[in-house]
Design a protein around this motif. Structure first.
Motif, PDB file in Angstrom:
ATOM      1  N   TYR A 147       0.888  -1.163   0.000  1.00 43.32           N
ATOM      2  CA  TYR A 147       0.000   0.000   0.000  1.00 43.32           C
ATOM      3  C   TYR A 147       0.922   1.207   0.000  1.00 43.32           C
ATOM      4  O   TYR A 147       1.718   1.385   0.908  1.00 43.32           O
ATOM      5  CB  TYR A 147      -0.926  -0.029   1.210  1.00 43.32           C
ATOM      6  N   PHE A 158       2.165   5.315  -0.872  1.00 46.00           N
ATOM      7  CA  PHE A 158       1.765   6.711  -0.669  1.00 46.00           C
ATOM      8  C   PHE A 158       2.867   7.635  -1.174  1.00 46.00           C
ATOM      9  O   PHE A 158       4.053   7.299  -1.132  1.00 46.00           O
ATOM     10  CB  PHE A 158       1.552   6.993   0.824  1.00 46.00           C
ATOM     11  N   ARG A 195       3.241   0.661   3.372  1.00 46.06           N
ATOM     12  CA  ARG A 195       2.969  -0.267   4.469  1.00 46.06           C
ATOM     13  C   ARG A 195       2.323  -1.508   3.878  1.00 46.06           C
ATOM     14  O   ARG A 195       1.808  -1.466   2.763  1.00 46.06           O
ATOM     15  CB  ARG A 195       2.134   0.365   5.567  1.00 46.06           C
ATOM     16  N   ASN A 238      -4.227   0.589  10.529  1.00 40.20           N
ATOM     17  CA  ASN A 238      -3.634   1.903  10.797  1.00 40.20           C
ATOM     18  C   ASN A 238      -2.210   1.776  11.315  1.00 40.20           C
ATOM     19  O   ASN A 238      -1.851   2.326  12.349  1.00 40.20           O
ATOM     20  CB  ASN A 238      -4.500   2.658  11.798  1.00 40.20           C
ATOM     21  N   THR A 239      -1.404   1.042  10.586  1.00 39.80           N
ATOM     22  CA  THR A 239      -0.013   0.819  10.988  1.00 39.80           C
ATOM     23  C   THR A 239       0.870   1.976  10.507  1.00 39.80           C
ATOM     24  O   THR A 239       0.479   2.740   9.625  1.00 39.80           O
ATOM     25  CB  THR A 239       0.497  -0.501  10.406  1.00 39.80           C
ATOM     26  N   PRO A 240       2.040   2.120  11.085  1.00 35.45           N
ATOM     27  CA  PRO A 240       2.909   3.226  10.691  1.00 35.45           C
ATOM     28  C   PRO A 240       3.390   3.102   9.244  1.00 35.45           C
ATOM     29  O   PRO A 240       3.427   2.025   8.666  1.00 35.45           O
ATOM     30  CB  PRO A 240       4.096   3.099  11.648  1.00 35.45           C
ATOM     31  N   LEU A 241       3.763   4.235   8.698  1.00 33.70           N
ATOM     32  CA  LEU A 241       4.338   4.282   7.366  1.00 33.70           C
ATOM     33  C   LEU A 241       5.844   4.081   7.430  1.00 33.70           C
ATOM     34  O   LEU A 241       6.497   4.509   8.381  1.00 33.70           O
ATOM     35  CB  LEU A 241       4.045   5.633   6.719  1.00 33.70           C
ATOM     36  N   PHE A 254       9.065   5.212   5.285  1.00 37.14           N
ATOM     37  CA  PHE A 254       9.373   6.252   4.309  1.00 37.14           C
ATOM     38  C   PHE A 254      10.706   6.022   3.615  1.00 37.14           C
ATOM     39  O   PHE A 254      11.627   5.413   4.173  1.00 37.14           O
ATOM     40  CB  PHE A 254       9.455   7.622   5.000  1.00 37.14           C
ATOM     41  N   GLY A 255      10.817   6.561   2.408  1.00 40.66           N
ATOM     42  CA  GLY A 255      12.108   6.705   1.763  1.00 40.66           C
ATOM     43  C   GLY A 255      12.813   7.949   2.281  1.00 40.66           C
ATOM     44  O   GLY A 255      12.274   8.693   3.103  1.00 40.66           O
TER      45      GLY A 255
END
Lengths: 114, 114
Positions: free
Chosen positions: A32, A34, A94, A99-102, A104-105
């Protein structure tokens, strides 16, 4: 474990030209994905997300992103760049619907030159 | 609706001192997250609250960091005593519960430890 790679620290593009900001990911389950943008001295603003379905996702400010499962990529694109698009762009992933944490790059700084 | 607000926007303290960061999420958002970005690196997850409960604190670096969310509204993140490596930008984000709700970020607190 999940991870995101943004291979370019900096992308420069002339105003009016198409832009691409690259992102590849690694997850054990379904991805998923973003994209967020950060303008100077501001927080991250949500641009778009991929959940399922159409591989081409449209988001805010004319941005879109293309999900490619075989290449594990989720590149951000815009057909015609504006000077006001200059900012820091973050890709995130994720592997759950909850509602788990993201994850990031490192971010890619986009500079659009007039 | 008002966005996620963080206070202070910038804090400069000396090594060994204590600092408390505050985050007010968007009203009605049960999920509250803290993230940190050290200069030039990825945005890293610290912890996740669901209402007043800590859902996941696996990203907290050590026991010098203490987060609270009394009453399930605003949250505080206290660093005591602060060390040089704690410098960075601390972001707070909130979201509704539900499938793949986007996280809305505050402008961050820039913490500088001298």
């Amino acid at each position: 474990a999940q991870s995101v790679a943004q291979p370019e620290d900096q992308v420069n593009v002339a105003e009016g030209n198409p832009l691409t900001v690259k992102c590849t990911y690694s997850v054990s389950g379904n991805p998923y994905l973003f994209w967020y943008v950060q303008y100077p001295n501001r927080g991250l603003q949500f641009l778009l997300k991929y959940i399922t379905g159409d591989n081409l996702v449209k988001g805010s400010y004319g941005f879109e992103a293309e999900f490619n499962k075989s290449q594990t990529s989720f590149h951000l694109k815009k057909p015609s760049a504006l000077v006001s698009d200059s900012a820091l762009y973050f890709c995130a992933v994720r592997d759950t619907v909850g509602n788990t944490p993201l994850v990031f790059g490192k971010g890619t700084r986009l500079s659009v030159i007039a | 609706e008002a966005g996620v607000t963080q206070f202070p926007s910038h804090s400069v303290i000396e090594k060994g001192q204590t600092v408390t960061l505050r985050c007010d999420p968007i009203s009605g958002h049960d999920n509250l997250y803290w993230y940190r970005r050290v200069m030039g690196k990825e945005i890293k997850f610290l912890l996740h609250f669901v209402k007043e409960s800590k859902q996941d604190e696996s990203g907290m670096p050590n026991n010098r960091f203490l987060a609270e969310r009394t009453g399930g509204t605003y949250s505080t993140l206290k660093v005591q005593p602060a060390e040089l490596e704690d410098s960075g930008v601390y972001f707070c984000a909130s979201s509704h519960s539900g499938i793949l709700q986007p996280q809305h970020f505050g402008d961050g607190t820039r913490l500088s430890i001298l």
